[in-house]
Enzyme design. Structure first.
Site, PDB file in Angstrom:
ATOM      1  CG  ASP A  31      -1.983   1.282   1.192  1.00 57.59           C
ATOM      2  OD1 ASP A  31      -2.885   0.571   1.398  1.00 57.59           O
ATOM      3  OD2 ASP A  31      -1.498   2.178   1.153  1.00 57.59           O
ATOM      4  CG  HIS A  97      -8.391  -3.070  -2.318  1.00 65.42           C
ATOM      5  ND1 HIS A  97      -9.321  -2.205  -3.653  1.00 65.42           N
ATOM      6  CD2 HIS A  97      -8.526  -1.304  -1.381  1.00 65.42           C
ATOM      7  CE1 HIS A  97      -9.915  -0.832  -2.681  1.00 65.42           C
ATOM      8  NE2 HIS A  97      -9.124  -1.149  -1.233  1.00 65.42           N
TER       9      HIS A  97
HETATM   10  P1  AMP Z   1      -9.990   1.539   0.420  1.00 65.84           P
HETATM   11  O1  AMP Z   1     -10.046   2.750   1.098  1.00 65.84           O
HETATM   12  O2  AMP Z   1      -9.581  -0.166   1.345  1.00 65.84           O
HETATM   13  O3  AMP Z   1      -9.847   2.123  -1.250  1.00 65.84           O
HETATM   14  O4  AMP Z   1      -8.280   1.363   0.150  1.00 65.84           O
HETATM   15  C1  AMP Z   1      -7.318   1.882  -1.297  1.00 65.84           C
HETATM   16  C2  AMP Z   1      -6.154   1.578  -0.548  1.00 65.84           C
HETATM   17  O5  AMP Z   1      -5.457   1.859  -1.621  1.00 65.84           O
HETATM   18  C3  AMP Z   1      -5.564   2.808   0.878  1.00 65.84           C
HETATM   19  O6  AMP Z   1      -4.725   2.552   1.614  1.00 65.84           O
HETATM   20  C4  AMP Z   1      -3.846   3.770  -0.742  1.00 65.84           C
HETATM   21  O7  AMP Z   1      -3.413   3.636   0.300  1.00 65.84           O
HETATM   22  C5  AMP Z   1      -3.596   2.363  -1.540  1.00 65.84           C
HETATM   23  N1  AMP Z   1      -3.691   2.776  -2.966  1.00 65.84           N
HETATM   24  C6  AMP Z   1      -4.379   4.178  -3.611  1.00 65.84           C
HETATM   25  N2  AMP Z   1      -3.123   4.501  -4.787  1.00 65.84           N
HETATM   26  C7  AMP Z   1      -2.291   3.371  -4.398  1.00 65.84           C
HETATM   27  C8  AMP Z   1      -1.536   3.390  -5.507  1.00 65.84           C
HETATM   28  N3  AMP Z   1      -1.030   3.474  -6.513  1.00 65.84           N
HETATM   29  N4  AMP Z   1      -0.858   2.057  -4.881  1.00 65.84           N
HETATM   30  C9  AMP Z   1      -0.756   1.353  -3.345  1.00 65.84           C
HETATM   31  N5  AMP Z   1      -1.754   2.072  -3.077  1.00 65.84           N
HETATM   32  C10 AMP Z   1      -1.912   2.115  -3.279  1.00 65.84           C
END
Ligand code: AMP
Ligand code: ZN
Length: 111
Positions: A31, A97
């Site tokens: 993440d 995810h």
């Molecule tokens: P959610 O709130 O469950 O949709 O989680 C989305 C997650 O994706 C968050 O923890 C973000 O930090 C992570 N995230 C967003 N963009 C990226 C990226 N480009 N690479 C890795 N993690 C990401």
């Protein structure tokens, strides 16, 4: 593949990323904004908006197997898994995810 979906781009190699683990249909990567010393995201290569839209039972299994394999690879025995489903509980990326977090204490049920 859904256009403008960041996880589609990562999972299909359009954005070069390092995978902690990958299988035919699932990738695991770190993440970008970790909430624990280890914070992995387990992501299907195919675009599925959220758990509500996941119908493929083989893919369900593969996602959980990827959790097992990635944690085994990193030698992590205790971890928390979270799936946010819907804006109301904080889903921000609408490509399914599983969060896998480890390396700190977690309170339950809050936090
Ligand atoms: P959610 O709130 O469950 O949709 O989680 C989305 C997650 O994706 C968050 O923890 C973000 O930090 C992570 N995230 C967003 N963009 C990226 C990226 N480009 N690479 C890795 N993690 C990401
Ligand atoms: Zn996607």
């Amino acid at each position: 593949m859904s256009e403008n979906c960041i996880f589609c781009k990562i999972a299909n190699g359009q954005i070069p990323s390092e995978f902690v683990y990958e299988s035919d249909n699932v990738v695991v990567f770190n993440d970008i904004n970790p909430q624990a010393p280890t914070h992995l995201l387990v992501v299907p290569r195919v675009h599925v908006e959220s758990l509500k839209e996941l119908k493929d039972t083989a893919l369900m299994s593969e996602l959980l197997i990827a959790v097992q394999e990635a944690t085994k690879k990193l030698d992590i025995s205790d971890y928390r898994t979270v799936i946010n489903t819907g804006k109301g509980v904080g889903q921000e990326v609408f490509h399914l995810h599983i969060h896998v977090m480890a390396g700190r204490e977690f309170s339950w049920p809050a936090g």
